[in-house]
Design an enzyme around this catalytic site. Structure first.
Site, short mmCIF file in Angstrom:
data_model
loop_
_atom_site.label_atom_id
_atom_site.label_comp_id
_atom_site.label_asym_id
_atom_site.label_seq_id
_atom_site.Cartn_x
_atom_site.Cartn_y
_atom_site.Cartn_z
N CYS A 108 0.79 -1.26 0.11
CA CYS A 108 0.02 0.13 0.11
C CYS A 108 0.72 1.44 -0.01
O CYS A 108 0.15 2.47 -0.29
CB CYS A 108 -0.94 -0.01 1.30
N SER A 159 -14.12 10.11 -0.35
CA SER A 159 -12.88 9.24 -0.19
C SER A 159 -13.25 7.86 0.63
O SER A 159 -12.46 7.54 1.53
CB SER A 159 -11.77 10.15 0.34
N ASP A 160 -14.27 7.39 0.54
CA ASP A 160 -14.44 6.05 1.38
C ASP A 160 -13.53 4.85 0.65
O ASP A 160 -12.95 4.71 -0.05
CB ASP A 160 -16.04 5.95 1.56
N ASP A 161 -14.02 3.90 1.56
CA ASP A 161 -13.30 2.56 1.11
C ASP A 161 -13.71 1.74 -0.05
O ASP A 161 -13.23 1.11 -0.64
CB ASP A 161 -13.31 1.57 2.35
N ASP A 166 -8.70 -3.22 -5.28
CA ASP A 166 -7.30 -2.78 -4.72
C ASP A 166 -6.36 -3.97 -5.23
O ASP A 166 -6.50 -5.01 -5.17
CB ASP A 166 -7.44 -3.22 -3.00
N GLY A 199 -11.24 -12.75 -14.04
CA GLY A 199 -10.41 -11.61 -13.74
C GLY A 199 -9.73 -11.24 -15.22
O GLY A 199 -10.36 -11.68 -16.21
N HIS A 200 -8.56 -10.56 -14.99
CA HIS A 200 -8.11 -9.89 -16.11
C HIS A 200 -6.22 -9.84 -15.78
O HIS A 200 -6.05 -9.44 -14.68
CB HIS A 200 -8.59 -8.52 -16.30
N THR A 201 -5.63 -10.46 -16.86
CA THR A 201 -4.47 -10.61 -16.50
C THR A 201 -3.76 -10.08 -17.91
O THR A 201 -3.54 -10.25 -18.96
CB THR A 201 -3.81 -12.11 -16.32
N ASP A 236 -10.89 1.14 7.02
CA ASP A 236 -9.57 0.55 7.24
C ASP A 236 -8.36 1.22 6.88
O ASP A 236 -8.29 2.14 6.15
CB ASP A 236 -9.47 -0.91 6.50
#
Lengths: 68, 345
Positions: free
Chosen positions: B16, B47-49, B66, B136-138, B224
C-alpha cells in the site's frame, strides 16, 4: 570526507548506502539525493549516528553535509 | 523463464506504500461529469473505502478494487496479503464480500509456478472470506501487480462510512501499526525471521472477525487503515464527519521494532506523502517524537479497522474483539469540530 551519489535511487537504498559508508566512521560525509523521502531518511540515519546534517537544495536535488 | 526470482526486486515500491497520495487523487477527479443517482449511497466524494449502490430496500451492492506490487518475496504470501487487503474494504463498509475478480500484471521473467502461487494465495483468502473468485484480467507489464475487485452486500441502512463519526464516540483500532517501516527495513535485510513472520501473520489476518463483531454494537463509522496511514485515514474521517479526532498516542498499538527503524530512516516514501496530505490538519499537543509521528503516518498494507463506537458500547466491543483474538486497542475519541481535524497527545 566521503562523497556519495544516491541520485536515481529510491528508499531504502540511499539509507543502506550511507549505513555502509558510515562503518568507516569518518568525521564527515556528503551525499546527493534527488527526492524528499531520501533526504529525510538519510537525515534521520545520520542524526541517529551522531552527525549534524546541513541540507542544500538545488532544483529538486539535495546535497546533505553530515559532520560529527 | 526464471523461477527463483525475488518478487520485491521486480517492484519499485511495495504494498500500500505504492498508493497515490489522497490529495493528488481528489484534485485529479475535480470537475468530471458524472450521473447523479440517488441509489448511489456512497461515491468517491467522501474518499471512502468502497462504493455502495442501493439495489432494493433490503440490499445494497458494495464494490471495491485494490491491488499493489509485491510486498514480500513469497508469491503465495503476496497473493494472500493482496487478497486480505482487497477484501478489507468491504468489511470496512459493514458489508459481506461475496464475489471477486482477479487483477494481475505479470512481468515476463516470472515463472508460471510463481504466478500460480500468487493466485493460490488469493483464492485461499477469498475462500476464508466466503467469497467466490469468478474470473479476472491478466496482462504483461513492467512490474508485478496483484489484487482483487470485490463485490459484496450490505443492508442499505447499515452501511458504515468513514464520515459518520459523532462527538462522544470512542475510536478502536484492530491491528498494530508499523508495517510500512518494517517492510522497508526488511528490504535492507534488517528484520529477523520471527518479526517477519509476525507481520506476515498480521497482513494475512482478515478483518472478517472484527467486522462481524462490530456489527453487534452501536458503531457510527468505520474505515480500514491502509495506505494513507492512521493519520491520513483519521483526517478523512474527521473531515467527512465534521468532527475532531483526538488520538492518545500512548495507547496506539505498534510494533516496537518499527520505532528504532523509523529513527534510522527506514521509512517508506508514502509516509512523507501522508504527512504532506494531513499535517496541516494535525495539532501535536503532547511531546511526541519524530519517530512516533513517522509511525502514525506510516502506510499500512492490509491494516486493521478503525471503528468509531458509542462510549457506552466501547468497552464491550473492545472486550469481545480481544477475546476473539483481534489485537484491538482504544486509541482515542471524537469531539465537536475544533480548530484542527486531529489532535495528538
Amino acid at each position: 570526507m566521503t562523497t556519495l551519489d544516491a541520485r536515481g535511487l529510491s528508499c531504502p537504498e540511499p539509507v543502506i548506502m550511507i549505513q555502509k559508508a558510515m562503518k568507516t566512521k569518518e568525521a564527515s560525509y556528503v551525499m546527493m539525493v534527488d527526492n524528499h523521502a531520501s533526504k529525510e531518511n538519510v537525515t534521520r540515519f545520520a542524526e541517529k549516528a551522531g552527525y549534524t546534517v546541513t541540507i542544500k537544495e538545488n532544483g529538486g536535488e539535495y546535497t546533505l553535509e553530515m559532520r560529527k | 523463464m526464471e523461477t527463483n526470482i525475488k518478487l520485491t526486486k521486480l517492484a519499485s515500491c511495495a504494498g500500500c506504500g505504492a498508493k497515490v497520495g489522497a490529495g493528488t487523487l481528489s484534485q485529479m477527479l475535480e470537475g468530471f461529469q458524472t450521473h447523479f443517482d440517488e441509489r448511489l449511497l456512497v461515491g468517491y466524494d467522501k474518499s471512502d473505502d468502497a462504493s455502495v449502490f442501493k439495489l432494493d430496500e433490503e440490499t445494497a451492492l458494495v464494490q471495491t478494487l485494490d491491488f499493489f506490487p509485491p510486498i514480500v518475496d513469497d508469491p503465495f504470501l503476496f497473493g494472500q496479503i493482496a487478497a486480505t487487503n482487497a477484501l478489507s474494504d468491504v468489511y470496512a463498509m459493514g458489508g459481506e464480500p461475496r464475489l471477486a475478480l482477479n487483477i494481475l500484471c505479470l512481468k515476463d521473467s516470472m515463472g508460471s509456478e510463481t504466478v500460480q502461487e500468487i493466485l493460490r494465495g488469493g483464492y485461499s483468502k477469498a475462500y476464508e472470506a466466503d467469497t467466490i473468485i469468478t474470473g479476472g484480467h491478466t496482462i504483461h507489464g513492467a512490474e508485478p501487480l496483484y489484487g482483487l475487485s470485490v463485490s459484496g452486500f450490505v443492508h442499505p441502512d447499515k452501511v458504515l462510512t468513514n464520515s459518520g463519526a459523532k462527538p462522544g464516540d470512542v475510536l478502536i483500532l484492530t491491528k498494530p501499526l508499523g508495517i510500512g517501516i518494517l517492510t522497508t527495513a526488511a528490504k535492507a535485510d534488517l528484520v529477523d525471521e520471527m518479526l517477519l513472520n509476525r507481520i506476515y501473520t498480521q497482513m494475512t489476518f482478515l478483518n472478517k472477525t472484527a467486522a462481524h463483531i462490530m456489527k453487534k454494537y452501536e458503531v457510527h463509522s468505520c474505515t480500514d487503515v491502509t495506505g494513507f496511514s492512521l493519520l491520513g485515514h483519521s483526517f478523512e474521517m474527521a473531515q467527512g464527519s465534521d468532527c475532531t479526532i483526538h488520538i492518545d498516542v500512548a495507547n496506539v498499538p505498534y510494533h516496537k521494532e518499527a520505532y528504532e527503524f523509523a529513527e534510522m530512516g527506514f521509512i517508506p516514501a508514502g509516509a512523507y506523502r501522508n504527512r504532506e496530505y494531513a499535517e496541516n490538519g494535525v495539532h501535536v499537543a503532547g511531546d511526541i517524537s519524530r519517530a512516533m509521528q513517522d509511525i502514525l503516518y506510516d502506510p499500512q498494507t492490509s491494516g486493521g479497522l478503525m471503528i468509531a463506537v458509542t462510549e457506552k458500547d466501547a468497552d464491550f466491543l473492545l472486550h469481545e474483539l480481544t477475546e476473539s483474538g483481534v489485537p484491538a486497542a482504544m486509541i482515542g475519541y471524537v469531539t465537536e469540530t475544533q480548530e484542527h481535524s486531529i489532535i495528538l497527545k
